[in-house]
Design an enzyme around this catalytic site. Structure first.
Site, PDB file in Angstrom:
ATOM      1  N   PHE A 151     -41.069   2.759  -7.470  1.00 55.52           N
ATOM      2  CA  PHE A 151     -42.043   2.995  -6.405  1.00 55.52           C
ATOM      3  C   PHE A 151     -43.404   3.190  -7.064  1.00 55.52           C
ATOM      4  O   PHE A 151     -43.621   4.159  -7.792  1.00 55.52           O
ATOM      5  CB  PHE A 151     -41.708   4.231  -5.556  1.00 55.52           C
ATOM      6  CG  PHE A 151     -42.733   4.447  -4.462  1.00 55.52           C
ATOM      7  CD1 PHE A 151     -42.647   3.747  -3.270  1.00 55.52           C
ATOM      8  CD2 PHE A 151     -43.802   5.315  -4.647  1.00 55.52           C
ATOM      9  CE1 PHE A 151     -43.606   3.909  -2.279  1.00 55.52           C
ATOM     10  CE2 PHE A 151     -44.759   5.483  -3.659  1.00 55.52           C
ATOM     11  CZ  PHE A 151     -44.665   4.788  -2.475  1.00 55.52           C
ATOM     12  N   ASP A 236     -46.518   4.634 -15.372  1.00 54.90           N
ATOM     13  CA  ASP A 236     -47.012   5.176 -14.103  1.00 54.90           C
ATOM     14  C   ASP A 236     -46.679   6.665 -14.080  1.00 54.90           C
ATOM     15  O   ASP A 236     -45.561   7.060 -13.777  1.00 54.90           O
ATOM     16  CB  ASP A 236     -46.349   4.442 -12.937  1.00 54.90           C
ATOM     17  CG  ASP A 236     -46.818   4.954 -11.577  1.00 54.90           C
ATOM     18  OD1 ASP A 236     -47.404   6.059 -11.515  1.00 54.90           O
ATOM     19  OD2 ASP A 236     -46.566   4.274 -10.568  1.00 54.90           O
ATOM     20  N   LYS A 265     -52.882  11.328  -7.854  1.00 59.59           N
ATOM     21  CA  LYS A 265     -52.389  12.536  -7.185  1.00 59.59           C
ATOM     22  C   LYS A 265     -53.021  13.820  -7.714  1.00 59.59           C
ATOM     23  O   LYS A 265     -54.112  14.171  -7.311  1.00 59.59           O
ATOM     24  CB  LYS A 265     -50.866  12.579  -7.240  1.00 59.59           C
ATOM     25  CG  LYS A 265     -50.223  11.454  -6.437  1.00 59.59           C
ATOM     26  CD  LYS A 265     -48.771  11.686  -6.153  1.00 59.59           C
ATOM     27  CE  LYS A 265     -48.131  10.504  -5.447  1.00 59.59           C
ATOM     28  NZ  LYS A 265     -48.672  10.230  -4.109  1.00 59.59           N
TER      29      LYS A 265
END
Length: 411
Positions: A151, A236, A265
């Site tokens: 994801f 990531d 984030k």
């Protein structure tokens, strides 16, 4: 949201907010029926004044807690000075942010963006351009190896290499140039690499998958493989990085340094969207004026917040606290395997539990936790993940453990 989604105790105020949101906002999420209005530290308060322990933390965007005093102070000060110039001009905050984040990552340069998906897209573009200009891949043939169960966001390019049917259904045709390998299987990754491969894009921990970790040694083997085959190792770390796993980056658990870090984030402290990639000159120098950009990327407000986030991370206290939280969660959840739980995975202040499907779904567990004043999020059937802010106390974590224990016992 249907009427049956609302509990009998839902107030008229909560119901009104939910109804209006569902009327005017697209239904791309299926939220729990709680309407939040305030937050402080690890706790949030809904419109009716009920307190909840936040064990999702904005998918790890709120590693430092809600309304963190240091970050709020920096944001307020910058809001009164300058918020946006565009990169058509220099600004006095980007210089410090770029230097600080380069120092934190150990890389020569950063490229700031806004959302995590934008950072992933940026890493893909940089990898391809590096492949053509440095590695010498024939024009238009660059390929990138990704992982099954990945994801990385929801843009059309990113979902092109997703194996999640919900994320991909109805969005074809997809972008070519990607091939998937089994996560954690170094032989499968090696078999997927050929002379056109420019990068391997991976999550050190698959958060959306339920805090799934590869076998010990996989990251080290992947680093060696990428070096041997002249392929960029692109990590990531949008969810796993910036102290969530008990280290600054999840790659640190195997003392591995990727060629490109992808961050987002928590880089914005849960206050403002801030993302970036970091790489050395031999990779980043393929980016030239006009070849990539963003109206808001590197803006003064984002840079001010990001600089303070780096300063907080350099103190090391949040990494240490994440490790302590993880130890407490592990000690509380591990005995529940075989007593309602099929599996438990913990890395720092990040945990995934697989519930016996015969007992309940992840959604049902999340609803039961909400009724007890704890907010969490299910994923993939009977899996629930927990990511409390790193300012959560021992009592907060004990509350989470006891609630899960009671629910599994039928209490």
């Amino acid at each position: 949201m249907t009427a049956t989604d609302l509990s009998a105790s839902t107030s008229e105020l909560t119901a009104a907010h939910i109804a209006t949101t569902e009327r005017y906002a697209a239904h791309n999420y299926h939220p729990l029926p709680v309407v939040l209005a305030e937050g402080d530290g690890a706790w949030v308060i809904d419109v009716d004044g009920k307190r909840y322990l936040d064990c999702l933390a904005g998918y790890s965007a709120l590693n430092f807690g809600h309304s963190n005093e240091r970050l709020v102070a920096v944001a307020r000060e910058q809001l009164g000075r300058l918020t946006l110039t565009s990169r058509a001009f220099f600004n006095d905050r980007l210089s410090g942010f770029a230097e600080a984040l380069a120092r934190l990552t150990g890389k020569d340069m950063i490229l700031p963006m806004n959302s995590g998906a934008e950072a992933v897209e940026t890493a893909i573009k940089v990898s391809r351009k590096w492949g053509y200009e440095v590695k010498g891949v024939p024009a238009g043939q660059a390929s990138i190896v990704t992982m099954e169960g990945n994801f990385h966001g929801r843009t059309t390019t990113i979902v092109s290499f997703s194996d999640d049917e919900v994320a991909t259904s109805g969005y074809a045709p997809f972008t070519s140039g990607f091939r998937r390998a089994a996560y954690g299987d170094i032989d499968a990754v090696a078999a997927a690499i050929d002379e056109t491969t420019v990068a391997v894009l991976f999550e050190p921990i698959q958060g959306e998958g339920g805090v799934v970790m590869p076998p010990e040694g996989f990251l080290r083997d992947l680093r060696a493989l990428c070096t041997e085959r002249n392929v960029l190792m692109v990590a990531d770390e949008i969810q796993s990085g910036l102290a969530r796993s008990g280290k600054t980056f999840a790659c640190d658990h195997e003392d591995v340094v990727p060629d490109i870090y992808v961050m987002g984030k928590a880089l914005g402290g849960g206050i403002y969207p801030v993302s970036a990639i970091a790489a050395d000159h031999d990779v980043m120098d393929v980016i030239t004026p006009g070849s990539h950009g963003s109206t808001f990327g590197g803006n003064p407000l984002a840079a001010a917040i990001g600089t303070e986030v780096v300063a907080m991370l350099e103190e090391g206290t949040f990494q240490a606290r994440a490790a302590e939280i993880g130890d407490q969660i592990e000690a509380g959840f591990r005995p529940l395997v075989g007593r309602g739980l099929v599996d438990v995975r913990v890395r720092g202040a990040w945990a995934g539990i697989d519930i016996d499907p015969a007992l309940m779904t992840g959604r049902q567990m999340s609803e039961a936790l909400m009724a007890r004043g704890i907010l969490a999020k299910d994923t993939h059937g009977s899996t629930v993940r927990f990511a409390p802010p790193l300012v959560a106390s021992d009592d907060d974590v004990a509350l989470l453990v006891s609630a899960v224990t009671e629910i599994l016992a039928g209490g």
